[in-house]
Design a protein around this motif. Sequence first.
Motif, PDB file in Angstrom:
ATOM      1  N   GLU A  27       0.823  -1.207   0.000  1.00  0.00           N
ATOM      2  CA  GLU A  27       0.000   0.000   0.000  1.00  0.00           C
ATOM      3  C   GLU A  27       0.860   1.260   0.000  1.00  0.00           C
ATOM      4  O   GLU A  27       0.555   2.234  -0.697  1.00  0.00           O
ATOM      5  N   ASN A  28       1.948   1.240   0.772  1.00  0.00           N
ATOM      6  CA  ASN A  28       2.833   2.415   0.809  1.00  0.00           C
ATOM      7  C   ASN A  28       3.466   2.678  -0.548  1.00  0.00           C
ATOM      8  O   ASN A  28       3.577   3.834  -0.977  1.00  0.00           O
ATOM      9  N   ASN A  29       3.882   1.630  -1.226  1.00  0.00           N
ATOM     10  CA  ASN A  29       4.478   1.805  -2.549  1.00  0.00           C
ATOM     11  C   ASN A  29       3.446   2.256  -3.570  1.00  0.00           C
ATOM     12  O   ASN A  29       3.748   3.052  -4.462  1.00  0.00           O
ATOM     13  N   LYS A  30       2.223   1.742  -3.478  1.00  0.00           N
ATOM     14  CA  LYS A  30       1.151   2.198  -4.374  1.00  0.00           C
ATOM     15  C   LYS A  30       0.907   3.691  -4.188  1.00  0.00           C
ATOM     16  O   LYS A  30       0.759   4.439  -5.168  1.00  0.00           O
ATOM     17  N   LYS A  31       0.870   4.131  -2.942  1.00  0.00           N
ATOM     18  CA  LYS A  31       0.639   5.554  -2.669  1.00  0.00           C
ATOM     19  C   LYS A  31       1.785   6.403  -3.203  1.00  0.00           C
ATOM     20  O   LYS A  31       1.567   7.518  -3.706  1.00  0.00           O
ATOM     21  N   SER A  32       2.996   5.875  -3.113  1.00  0.00           N
ATOM     22  CA  SER A  32       4.152   6.602  -3.651  1.00  0.00           C
ATOM     23  C   SER A  32       4.055   6.711  -5.170  1.00  0.00           C
ATOM     24  O   SER A  32       4.320   7.777  -5.746  1.00  0.00           O
ATOM     25  N   GLU A  37       0.828  11.710 -10.239  1.00  0.00           N
ATOM     26  CA  GLU A  37      -0.005  12.913 -10.188  1.00  0.00           C
ATOM     27  C   GLU A  37       0.810  14.189 -10.425  1.00  0.00           C
ATOM     28  O   GLU A  37       0.252  15.212 -10.823  1.00  0.00           O
ATOM     29  N   LYS A  38       2.106  14.119 -10.197  1.00  0.00           N
ATOM     30  CA  LYS A  38       2.967  15.277 -10.438  1.00  0.00           C
ATOM     31  C   LYS A  38       3.359  15.405 -11.908  1.00  0.00           C
ATOM     32  O   LYS A  38       3.903  16.432 -12.319  1.00  0.00           O
ATOM     33  N   SER A  39       3.120  14.371 -12.679  1.00  0.00           N
ATOM     34  CA  SER A  39       3.494  14.370 -14.089  1.00  0.00           C
ATOM     35  C   SER A  39       2.589  15.293 -14.904  1.00  0.00           C
ATOM     36  O   SER A  39       1.414  15.499 -14.560  1.00  0.00           O
ATOM     37  N   GLU A  40       3.135  15.825 -15.995  1.00  0.00           N
ATOM     38  CA  GLU A  40       2.331  16.625 -16.912  1.00  0.00           C
ATOM     39  C   GLU A  40       1.655  15.755 -17.964  1.00  0.00           C
ATOM     40  O   GLU A  40       0.842  16.248 -18.757  1.00  0.00           O
ATOM     41  N   ASP A  41       1.988  14.466 -17.964  1.00  0.00           N
ATOM     42  CA  ASP A  41       1.421  13.537 -18.936  1.00  0.00           C
ATOM     43  C   ASP A  41       0.017  13.099 -18.503  1.00  0.00           C
ATOM     44  O   ASP A  41      -0.188  12.637 -17.369  1.00  0.00           O
ATOM     45  N   GLU A  42      -0.950  13.216 -19.411  1.00  0.00           N
ATOM     46  CA  GLU A  42      -2.335  12.872 -19.071  1.00  0.00           C
ATOM     47  C   GLU A  42      -2.498  11.378 -18.821  1.00  0.00           C
ATOM     48  O   GLU A  42      -3.319  10.963 -18.004  1.00  0.00           O
ATOM     49  N   SER A  87      -4.100   9.663 -15.527  1.00  0.00           N
ATOM     50  CA  SER A  87      -5.198   8.712 -15.640  1.00  0.00           C
ATOM     51  C   SER A  87      -4.884   7.417 -14.895  1.00  0.00           C
ATOM     52  O   SER A  87      -5.738   6.849 -14.209  1.00  0.00           O
ATOM     53  N   ILE A  88      -3.632   6.949 -15.024  1.00  0.00           N
ATOM     54  CA  ILE A  88      -3.228   5.740 -14.315  1.00  0.00           C
ATOM     55  C   ILE A  88      -3.283   5.972 -12.801  1.00  0.00           C
ATOM     56  O   ILE A  88      -3.694   5.095 -12.032  1.00  0.00           O
ATOM     57  N   ALA A  89      -2.893   7.158 -12.360  1.00  0.00           N
ATOM     58  CA  ALA A  89      -2.975   7.491 -10.934  1.00  0.00           C
ATOM     59  C   ALA A  89      -4.412   7.384 -10.445  1.00  0.00           C
ATOM     60  O   ALA A  89      -4.689   6.821  -9.373  1.00  0.00           O
TER      61      ALA A  89
END
Length: 203
Positions: A174-179, A185-190, A194-196
Amino acid sequence: MYIPDIYVNKNRSEILRFIEENNFAILVNQSNGKINATHIPLFIEESNDNQLVLSGHISKLNPQCENFEENGNVLAFFSGAHSYISSSWYDYEEVPTWNYLAVHVEGKIEILNEEQKLLHLENLVNKYEKNSENPISTKSLSKETMSQSNGILAFNIIVTKIDAVKKLSQNKSENNKKSIISHLEKSEDEGAKSIANEMKNIL
């Protein structure tokens, strides 16, 4: 399609929604000893007896359709969001990977007659014109313009098998998933964003 059990998606309604939202597919078959592929929109419908059917059309000049009647077995690829996953985001050493969503559909081609083809085109145009400021319809087009339909072959694909993959780091803690989500979410790639979102839905 090879899918490790942990990434298999068997949710029928979710799969159908995915196909609807990502319907610009790649249609693949074998014709005259060659593998052919065409990028086309394919539309999914469910009959009263729960039979799934894809509908689409291609140019009659396309070599892909040369032996549809003799060998109508086809495979359609539907691709969704995807993103690179850096192993630097984990709390342990590991290789990088890729998260993604995809659906493969196998089926058998059934060629539509002229009346069915025109109805297919009418439904297709209506689907995408409904939100246009000045929507057109096939019924409003001239006979000369609609004569272009003579150059296409329309078909249904009777679905025989569906393979759906949802690879979203289900094998991580769970910790790695959250990371992973935080970095995506910080990426500029849509695609990354979406994967996040998809990963948050299954946390």
